[in-house]
Write a protein that holds these residues in place. Structure first.
Motif, PDB file in Angstrom:
ATOM      1  N   MET A 106      38.155  45.830  44.853  1.00  0.00           N
ATOM      2  CA  MET A 106      39.475  45.696  43.912  1.00  0.00           C
ATOM      3  C   MET A 106      40.513  46.041  44.694  1.00  0.00           C
ATOM      4  O   MET A 106      41.731  45.713  44.394  1.00  0.00           O
ATOM      5  CB  MET A 106      39.285  46.965  42.767  1.00  0.00           C
ATOM      6  CG  MET A 106      38.182  46.870  41.959  1.00  0.00           C
ATOM      7  SD  MET A 106      37.985  48.047  40.868  1.00  0.00           S
ATOM      8  CE  MET A 106      39.294  47.624  39.921  1.00  0.00           C
ATOM      9  N   TYR A 481      42.162  42.418  33.743  1.00  0.00           N
ATOM     10  CA  TYR A 481      41.673  42.455  34.844  1.00  0.00           C
ATOM     11  C   TYR A 481      40.971  40.823  35.251  1.00  0.00           C
ATOM     12  O   TYR A 481      40.779  40.462  36.300  1.00  0.00           O
ATOM     13  CB  TYR A 481      40.669  43.545  35.406  1.00  0.00           C
ATOM     14  CG  TYR A 481      40.176  43.594  36.923  1.00  0.00           C
ATOM     15  CD1 TYR A 481      40.984  43.754  37.924  1.00  0.00           C
ATOM     16  CD2 TYR A 481      38.983  43.298  37.137  1.00  0.00           C
ATOM     17  CE1 TYR A 481      40.378  43.724  39.177  1.00  0.00           C
ATOM     18  CE2 TYR A 481      38.562  43.243  38.198  1.00  0.00           C
ATOM     19  CZ  TYR A 481      38.900  43.335  39.136  1.00  0.00           C
ATOM     20  OH  TYR A 481      38.788  43.283  40.426  1.00  0.00           O
ATOM     21  N   ASN A 485      41.513  38.411  37.868  1.00  0.00           N
ATOM     22  CA  ASN A 485      40.467  38.125  38.944  1.00  0.00           C
ATOM     23  C   ASN A 485      40.064  36.726  39.171  1.00  0.00           C
ATOM     24  O   ASN A 485      39.970  36.090  40.056  1.00  0.00           O
ATOM     25  CB  ASN A 485      39.144  38.855  38.623  1.00  0.00           C
ATOM     26  CG  ASN A 485      38.007  38.770  39.520  1.00  0.00           C
ATOM     27  OD1 ASN A 485      38.053  39.499  40.513  1.00  0.00           O
ATOM     28  ND2 ASN A 485      36.798  38.101  39.199  1.00  0.00           N
ATOM     29  N   TRP A 489      40.542  34.255  42.171  1.00  0.00           N
ATOM     30  CA  TRP A 489      39.428  33.545  42.682  1.00  0.00           C
ATOM     31  C   TRP A 489      39.518  32.044  42.848  1.00  0.00           C
ATOM     32  O   TRP A 489      39.339  31.297  43.776  1.00  0.00           O
ATOM     33  CB  TRP A 489      38.441  33.517  41.388  1.00  0.00           C
ATOM     34  CG  TRP A 489      36.960  32.530  41.897  1.00  0.00           C
ATOM     35  CD1 TRP A 489      36.009  32.810  42.795  1.00  0.00           C
ATOM     36  CD2 TRP A 489      36.873  31.452  41.434  1.00  0.00           C
ATOM     37  NE1 TRP A 489      35.286  31.760  42.711  1.00  0.00           N
ATOM     38  CE2 TRP A 489      35.506  30.992  41.958  1.00  0.00           C
ATOM     39  CE3 TRP A 489      37.585  30.478  40.382  1.00  0.00           C
ATOM     40  CZ2 TRP A 489      35.083  29.822  41.458  1.00  0.00           C
ATOM     41  CZ3 TRP A 489      36.794  29.386  40.009  1.00  0.00           C
ATOM     42  CH2 TRP A 489      35.806  28.793  40.714  1.00  0.00           C
ATOM     43  N   ALA A 496      39.634  38.816  44.855  1.00  0.00           N
ATOM     44  CA  ALA A 496      38.855  38.365  43.749  1.00  0.00           C
ATOM     45  C   ALA A 496      37.546  39.088  43.841  1.00  0.00           C
ATOM     46  O   ALA A 496      36.921  39.155  44.861  1.00  0.00           O
ATOM     47  CB  ALA A 496      38.477  36.747  44.154  1.00  0.00           C
ATOM     48  N   GLN A 497      37.042  39.414  42.840  1.00  0.00           N
ATOM     49  CA  GLN A 497      35.926  40.418  42.581  1.00  0.00           C
ATOM     50  C   GLN A 497      34.794  39.195  42.491  1.00  0.00           C
ATOM     51  O   GLN A 497      34.598  38.511  41.597  1.00  0.00           O
ATOM     52  CB  GLN A 497      35.955  41.160  41.339  1.00  0.00           C
ATOM     53  CG  GLN A 497      34.529  42.395  41.402  1.00  0.00           C
ATOM     54  CD  GLN A 497      35.147  43.476  41.873  1.00  0.00           C
ATOM     55  OE1 GLN A 497      36.075  43.849  42.886  1.00  0.00           O
ATOM     56  NE2 GLN A 497      34.613  44.648  41.468  1.00  0.00           N
TER      57      GLN A 497
END
Length: 715
Positions: A106, A481, A485, A489, A496-497
């Motif tokens: 994060m 979120y 994200n 990405w 990016a998670q």
């Protein structure tokens, strides 16, 4: 007696739910101590202070042991972070990731192994990194095309910094009198041995620099960009400070400092050297296809103790200018004292006014001045048949209040952990992970209070409300979120998670949080099962000879009372705007320092101040809401349910405005993705603050209203 027992069981049920949530949180933190709070080479005892404390389990080295440098990310104040090897740096044949917790994702931290590793205490005067010099072919120095060169130049222009770590210690950069391209390599041991009391940029060192022709100083930026020259820092002078200890007859070494001095050198193939006084800088342009890198290593013994190795990082910016440090403290103290002074005045005024109203209401009807007193009575006593009228959307109100009270408990537990040292500066990602885990394991609080309030408001669809409170905050946060994200990405940012990390979080939420919500709801339903009407008020009934107190259900007139015109400060939206100012003043100073630490890549360590400000915020939110609701009732407006939530939660709007001002004055990024990322996180923070302050204001007002109407007479 039965009523007292009933209230006693209510309190026991609430305490039980809080005890369950706290116990489960403690179990989680204990079982996850090696995954979230605890590094593999750090003892649990090191968590009691912000610094790392040496012990038998501290990271110790022996002479000649291999020391490896890890990269964290490429960061900038003006753009989103990226992985270190997203640019064509020389890299190991196999790049390995070592992210310690999902909180690191994060924050955009991606710990990767690098080509920089060397034996302990062995100085390296100058080493060039080039594929032809590596017979085992374990180092890859990629060539690149025009598009990659332009990307490299763009990141230099955006002031990207390289973040390295060694032994969980950031490798810091000292500007001193050096330019952004570092001038000549720093090899003067006497200058290197100076004691460092602070690091200018503990978050890394510049990727390179941009030079503009002097003749274009006053030219438009577009023309200057066309003539700009870009230089790459391709030589890193590492300085490592160590402390030597003798343990059981063996020499053990602790790394207590790490610094880097970058330089830009155009290495000549025929005469390769790093010992140059005024080197020609390495320039990168669209035709560049490769970059030669080099480094040097210097080891320096120092008296700095291992527990104090973080002092130079935590004093960043504040020791450079003591005036800034004083401003931080004086501003915080001033705002705290102002808020406490105002709340003291509010409490005194409320006591005098309320005491006068209640004393006048206890005078017998046959009193000679009774009629005059009735004419002078304040309007709140005239609303006994309307003040407890069920508001619109009781289910939504219950869900929002229950979610906010869960956040109150979550922040309280998390901040207590940080105050006692569980939030080590060695990993900011663990702090983020700790807050998320505390939220998941305090879900029983949300379930308990949501169902309790919903039943007080005569609700019957318990399952719908329980599911709603379990999904409310996660759904809103996921929408915001998840959008961020996806964007991160798409541009391949390190923010990016990854899918597996997201899947892990939602698995824990589904397995842990949702059952705890229903557990809290069951406890609330059980605590109120003996009360047929869900809630009661103690009322005083007067007769000609006696006055008796009884427990009754609040009566509501079938026809709503007409509301007279309200004064301007109590009209929408002025009432919300005025009420939200006071809670906002309680935390806006600390908000500035906190958001600076997050976005400017600094280490935040003033958790004691943050916890104090948090407590002041809770008290201020409660008292401000009570005052405004009291004046609203005095003007015969019984619509207090939703107002009690939104009066204090309006401070979140001021928080968003403050964040907007901070962005325009401090960050002001020209990049769309950085703007989206900043305001996305700011929106999530404001949403959580809205729920937190609103729930505190609602709960305090609810008990206040119930108390004052239980003390009035019913004829």
């Amino acid at each position: 007696m039965a009523t007292r027992q009933h209230h006693f069981h209510n309190k026991i049920s609430l305490l039980s739910s809080l005890l369950v949530a706290t116990t489960l949180t403690f179990i989680l933190l204990t079982s996850s101590i090696f995954d979230v709070f605890h590094s593999p080479h750090q003892p649990i005892s090191t968590l009691v202070h912000a610094e790392s404390i040496p012990s038998y389990y501290s990271k110790r080295y022996v002479f000649g042991q291999d020391i490896a440098i890890k990269s964290r990310k490429l960061s900038s104040y003006h753009n989103v972070p990226y992985e270190f090897h997203s640019l064509p740096f020389c890299r190991p044949k196999e790049v390995k990731y070592s992210v310690e917790s999902f909180g690191d994702y994060m924050l955009g931290d991606r710990f990767e192994n690098t080509i920089y590793h060397f034996p302990l205490l062995q100085n390296v005067p100058c080493a060039r990194i080039f594929p032809s010099m590596n017979e085992q072919n374990t180092i890859i120095c990629p060539t690149f095309d025009k598009s990659v060169a332009l990307d490299f130049m763009s990141k230099i222009k955006d002031d990207y910094h390289i973040q390295f770590t060694v032994d969980n210690l950031p490798i810091a950069y000292l500007y001193d009198n050096r330019t952004r391209c570092g001038d000549a390599p720093l090899n003067d041991l006497q200058q290197l041995s100076k004691e460092t009391t602070k690091y200018t940029r503990p978050d890394g060192f510049p990727l390179g620099c941009v030079y503009y022709p002097e003749s274009l100083r006053n030219a438009p930026q577009a023309i200057k960009d066309k003539k700009a020259q870009y230089f790459v820092n391709n030589h890193f002078s590492f300085l490592f400070k160590y402390n030597k200890k003798v343990v059981r007859g063996s020499d053990l070494y602790f790394i207590v400092g790490a610094e880097v001095y970058p330089s830009s050198i155009r290495h000549e193939s025929s005469q390769f050297t790093c010992d140059v006084t005024n080197p020609e800088k390495f320039r990168i342009d669209q035709a560049t296809t490769s970059i030669p890198f080099s480094y040097s290593v210097t080891w320096l013994e120092t008296d700095l103790e291992y527990p104090n190795r973080w002092n130079a990082y935590l004093k960043t910016d504040y020791d450079q200018d003591t005036e800034d440090y004083d401003i931080h403290h004086y501003s915080l103290i001033n705002s705290s004292m102002t808020v406490l002074f105002l709340t003291g005045i509010i409490a005194m005024i409320m006591y005098k006014i309320l005491k006068k109203d209640l004393d006048s209401s206890k005078i017998n009807d046959d009193d000679i001045e009774s009629s005059l007193l009735q004419e002078q009575e304040t309007g709140w006593k005239l609303l006994s048949g309307d003040v407890f009228r069920i508001p619109k959307y009781p289910a939504l109100l219950s869900v929002m209040v229950g979610s906010g009270l869960q956040l109150v408990v979550m922040f309280t537990v998390s901040l207590i952990l940080t105050v006692f040292g569980f939030a080590s500066p060695e990993s900011r990602g663990r702090v983020v992970a700790a807050f998320i885990l505390c939220y998941l394991f305090t879900s029983a609080v949300a379930g308990f209070w949501t169902l309790k309030i919903y039943k007080m408001l005569s609700g019957t669809n318990y399952m719908m409300v329980s599911v709603g409170v379990a999904l409310f905050v996660p759904t809103v946060v996921t929408i915001i979120y998840g959008t961020l994200n996806t964007i991160m990405w798409m541009i391949q940012s390190s923010m990016a998670q990854p899918f597996f990390s997201i899947f892990t979080i939602y698995t824990v939420w589904f397995v842990v949080s949702i059952p705890l919500v229903f557990l809290g709801a069951m406890m609330a339903q059980r605590s109120l099962s003996n009360n047929k009407d869900h809630w009661t008020v103690t009322t005083t009934t007067a007769t000609a000879t006696t006055t008796t107190a009884t427990i009754t259900t609040p009566k509501v007139y079938p026809t709503p009372r007409n509301i007279p015109p309200l004064p301007l400060p109590l009209r929408f939206p002025y009432n919300y705007l005025i009420a939200g100012i006071l809670p906002f003043t309680a935390f806006f100073v600390e908000f500035y320092f906190l958001i600076s630490s997050i976005w400017l890549q600094q280490h935040y360590f003033l958790f004691e101040f943050l916890f104090t400000v948090f407590l002041i915020l809770l008290v201020t939110s409660a008292e401000t809401t009570i005052v405004f609701i009291y004046f609203q009732l005095c003007h015969e407006d019984y619509r207090w349910w939703w107002n009690s939530f939104f009066y204090s939660s309006t401070s979140a709007c001021y928080l968003f405005i403050a964040g907007l001002f901070y962005y325009s004055s401090q960050l002001s990024s020209p990049h769309f993705y950085m703007t989206i990322l900043y305001f996305g996180y700011l929106l999530i923070l404001c949403f959580l603050i809205m729920l937190l302050t609103g729930s505190v204001g609602f709960l305090a007002t609810f008990y206040f209203v119930r108390k004052i109407y239980s003390m009035t007479k019913v004829d």
